[in-house]
Design a protein around this motif. Structure first.
Motif, PDB file in Angstrom:
ATOM      1  N   PRO A 174       0.812  -1.216   0.000  1.00 43.48           N
ATOM      2  CA  PRO A 174       0.000   0.000   0.000  1.00 43.48           C
ATOM      3  C   PRO A 174       0.844   1.263   0.000  1.00 43.48           C
ATOM      4  CG  PRO A 174       0.045  -0.957   2.195  1.00 43.48           C
ATOM      5  CD  PRO A 174       0.750  -1.936   1.295  1.00 43.48           C
ATOM      6  N   ALA A 175       0.179   2.374  -0.278  1.00 38.61           N
ATOM      7  CA  ALA A 175       0.878   3.658  -0.413  1.00 38.61           C
ATOM      8  C   ALA A 175       1.610   4.055   0.863  1.00 38.61           C
ATOM      9  CB  ALA A 175      -0.121   4.743  -0.818  1.00 38.61           C
ATOM     10  N   GLY A 176       1.002   3.791   2.012  1.00 42.01           N
ATOM     11  CA  GLY A 176       1.610   4.207   3.270  1.00 42.01           C
ATOM     12  C   GLY A 176       2.939   3.562   3.560  1.00 42.01           C
ATOM     13  N   TRP A 177       3.224   2.419   2.912  1.00 44.58           N
ATOM     14  CA  TRP A 177       4.486   1.724   3.135  1.00 44.58           C
ATOM     15  C   TRP A 177       5.522   2.049   2.072  1.00 44.58           C
ATOM     16  CZ3 TRP A 177       3.080  -4.055   4.480  1.00 44.58           C
ATOM     17  CH2 TRP A 177       2.184  -4.062   5.552  1.00 44.58           C
ATOM     18  N   CYS A 178       5.167   2.861   1.092  1.00 38.24           N
ATOM     19  CA  CYS A 178       6.053   3.107  -0.054  1.00 38.24           C
ATOM     20  C   CYS A 178       6.985   4.281   0.184  1.00 38.24           C
ATOM     21  CB  CYS A 178       5.214   3.368  -1.309  1.00 38.24           C
ATOM     22  SG  CYS A 178       4.343   1.914  -1.929  1.00 38.24           S
ATOM     23  N   GLU A 179       8.042   4.309  -0.600  1.00 32.13           N
ATOM     24  CA  GLU A 179       8.958   5.436  -0.661  1.00 32.13           C
ATOM     25  C   GLU A 179       8.664   6.241  -1.923  1.00 32.13           C
ATOM     26  OE1 GLU A 179      12.653   2.957   1.434  1.00 32.13           O
ATOM     27  OE2 GLU A 179      12.731   3.481  -0.687  1.00 32.13           O
ATOM     28  N   VAL A 180       9.076   7.496  -1.939  1.00 38.57           N
ATOM     29  CA  VAL A 180       8.891   8.319  -3.137  1.00 38.57           C
ATOM     30  C   VAL A 180      10.192   8.311  -3.924  1.00 38.57           C
ATOM     31  CG1 VAL A 180       8.266  10.561  -4.063  1.00 38.57           C
ATOM     32  CG2 VAL A 180       7.210   9.760  -1.936  1.00 38.57           C
TER      33      VAL A 180
ATOM     34  N   LEU B 116       7.076   3.797  -4.851  1.00 40.79           N
ATOM     35  CA  LEU B 116       7.621   2.456  -5.038  1.00 40.79           C
ATOM     36  C   LEU B 116       7.829   1.827  -3.664  1.00 40.79           C
ATOM     37  CD1 LEU B 116      10.374   2.916  -7.802  1.00 40.79           C
ATOM     38  CD2 LEU B 116       8.064   1.998  -8.093  1.00 40.79           C
ATOM     39  N   CYS B 117       7.532   0.535  -3.555  1.00 36.48           N
ATOM     40  CA  CYS B 117       7.836  -0.155  -2.305  1.00 36.48           C
ATOM     41  C   CYS B 117       9.355  -0.273  -2.160  1.00 36.48           C
ATOM     42  CB  CYS B 117       7.191  -1.554  -2.289  1.00 36.48           C
ATOM     43  SG  CYS B 117       7.938  -2.725  -3.456  1.00 36.48           S
ATOM     44  N   TRP B 118       9.806  -0.668  -0.972  1.00 36.80           N
ATOM     45  CA  TRP B 118      11.241  -0.730  -0.710  1.00 36.80           C
ATOM     46  C   TRP B 118      11.951  -1.622  -1.725  1.00 36.80           C
ATOM     47  CZ3 TRP B 118      14.540  -4.756   0.283  1.00 36.80           C
ATOM     48  CH2 TRP B 118      15.831  -4.419   0.726  1.00 36.80           C
ATOM     49  N   PHE B 119      11.379  -2.801  -2.004  1.00 36.45           N
ATOM     50  CA  PHE B 119      12.047  -3.743  -2.908  1.00 36.45           C
ATOM     51  C   PHE B 119      12.130  -3.195  -4.321  1.00 36.45           C
ATOM     52  CE2 PHE B 119      11.357  -7.135  -6.101  1.00 36.45           C
ATOM     53  CZ  PHE B 119      12.601  -7.728  -6.021  1.00 36.45           C
TER      54      PHE B 119
END
Length: 462
Positions: free
Chosen positions: A380-386, A407-410
């Protein structure tokens, strides 16, 4: 049925199937052979347990130097068993533990007494019960010997042995050792609900989470979770470890290739990446304690010239250096702050934070993207980085919503090596799949925002 003798087994072993001939059996013959071998193994295990019990009986502490183990130069029956059989300490302890609970005893008067768990003893000696199932049963029932009525304990033992051997009228086939462990735990909780409290108090005192010293680029994690905490973690992982949704832009032919949409990460790797996303989201939430007046943030230091040319960086609290790729990813999502340090180590100038997306910018990007932009990713968006589509450090890309995507961390960590490509077209993101996924290399609009999707539907609707 009487316990097998050494002569019985000696005669049986030469008729056993040669190991090399296993590959020449058809399916049914192979299954039949494995059943026969396992039955023979259970008889052997019964003799192993009986032998361990006899060694223990002849090596009692009260016998002192006259005990069998002491006379053989061993500190205990377990050590003698290990040296005699080359088994591990854990295996020796398991055999001795089973023997202590299933070996018939003798009263002070000299009269014979049944074993503490006589149903288990009989099933072991008959070759009907395996060691794993016996251990699973004992671990749950043995602590109840002084806590519940003997008749209730006997009934539980009898029912569990029947389930494990397939002789219970309620089961059509023998239960596995794992199933017996679960059933035995239910019996234990039913017979002694008050006994759960000390166990939970012990677990409460033992709970913990530890980070070990870094080895070969990884920091080992160890510890123990309370059951309810583990349940929460498992449910969280389950929610994001469901089969990956196929990228929506693929054709029917491409979707038919199941390997084309398979996540390359193992389940353990996915759990790692999910945990990182949760921690990042919590750190940004504003609900965590501050460190030095700021939200918990990993401080990475790197020389200015190394930042531009691709040099290593160093994270606060971590001994091993960070690769240039990791440094660039962290700069991309977390921004930079220049600190000018003189030759003598004095701080000469402190710049302001830059290349860092503000909270309002992040909210706007979240409204547009709705989550990790890579098709099929469910983070989800809340766990993503910009992510800066045009790199800020190397190419001077602006820190603006028109140049930032979620984008997610991976996927952020691997965006330069995975084959996925992202571009901005009039401020809207488009995604290009790797060649192995889309050989035509088509650019497709990408969003997970349901509001944005609704707008697209309205635009193309009647």
């Amino acid at each position: 049925m009487n316990s097998p003798t050494l002569v019985d087994l000696t005669e049986a072993v030469p008729t056993a199937l040669p190991v090399a001939s296993m590959g020449g059996l058809d399916d049914e013959a192979l299954l039949a052979a494995i059943r026969e071998i396992e039955a023979l193994g259970r008889h052997v295990d019964a003799l192993r347990i009986a032998g361990a019990g006899e060694i223990a009986a002849r090596s009692r502490t009260e016998d002192g130097p006259a005990g069998l183990a002491a006379r053989k130069g061993c500190r205990s029956a377990n050590e003698l068993l290990q040296r005699l059989t080359q088994v591990s300490s854990a295996t020796g302890a398991a055999r001795l533990g089973l023997a202590a609970l299933t070996r018939p005893d003798t009263a002070l008067s000299g009269a014979a007494m049944p074993a503490k768990f006589d149903h288990v003893r009989a099933a072991l000696e008959a070759g009907e019960l395996g060691v794993d199932a016996a251990i699973a049963l004992m671990k749950n029932l043995a602590p109840l010997q002084d806590r519940v009525h003997p008749d209730a304990l006997d009934a539980a033992e009898k029912e569990l042995v029947a389930a494990a051997t397939g002789t219970s009228p309620d089961c059509s086939m023998p239960a596995s050792a794992d199933e017996i462990r679960i059933q035995a735990s239910v019996w234990r909780a039913t017979l002694d609900p008050d006994g759960l409290e000390p166990d939970e108090a012990h677990a409460m005192a033992k709970r913990g989470f530890r980070l070990g010293p870094e080895r070969n680029g990884l920091v080992p994690v160890s510890g123990g979770l309370l059951p309810e905490a583990a349940g929460r973690v498992k449910r969280l992982f389950d929610a994001y470890l469901t089969p990956t949704t196929a990228p929506a832009f693929l054709t029917d032919e491409e979707l038919a290739d199941k390997n084309a949409v398979k996540d390359p990460r193992s389940k353990d790797q996915q759990r790692h990446d999910i945990l990182i996303g949760v921690l990042d989201a919590m750190a940004r939430s504003g609900n965590t304690p501050t460190v030095g007046g700021a939200a918990p943030t990993v401080l990475v230091t790197v020389r200015a010239e190394d930042l531009d040319t691709g040099g290593a960086g160093y994270a606060d609290g971590v001994e091993s250096p960070l690769s240039p790729t990791t440094v660039q990813q962290m700069v991309c999502s977390g921004g930079t702050q220049k600190v000018l340090i003189g030759r003598n180590g004095r701080i000469l100038k402190l710049g302001s934070a830059e290349r860092c997306f503000t909270a309002p910018q992040r909210r706007a990007i979240t409204a547009r993207d709705g989550g990790c932009l890579i098709p099929g990713c469910s983070i989800p968006a809340g766990w993503c980085e910009v992510h800066h589509v045009i790199p800020a450090a190397a190419e001077g890309g602006p820190t603006h919503p028109d140049n930032g995507v979620l984008l997610c961390w991976f996927h952020h960590r691997t965006i330069d090596t995975s084959g996925w490509a992202i571009r901005m077209r009039a401020g809207a993101p488009e995604v290009q799949a790797p060649p192995w996924l889309d050989h035509m290399r088509r650019w497709r609009p990408a969003t997970k925002s349901r509001t944005a999707m609704a707008a697209q539907v309205a635009q193309h609707g009647p």
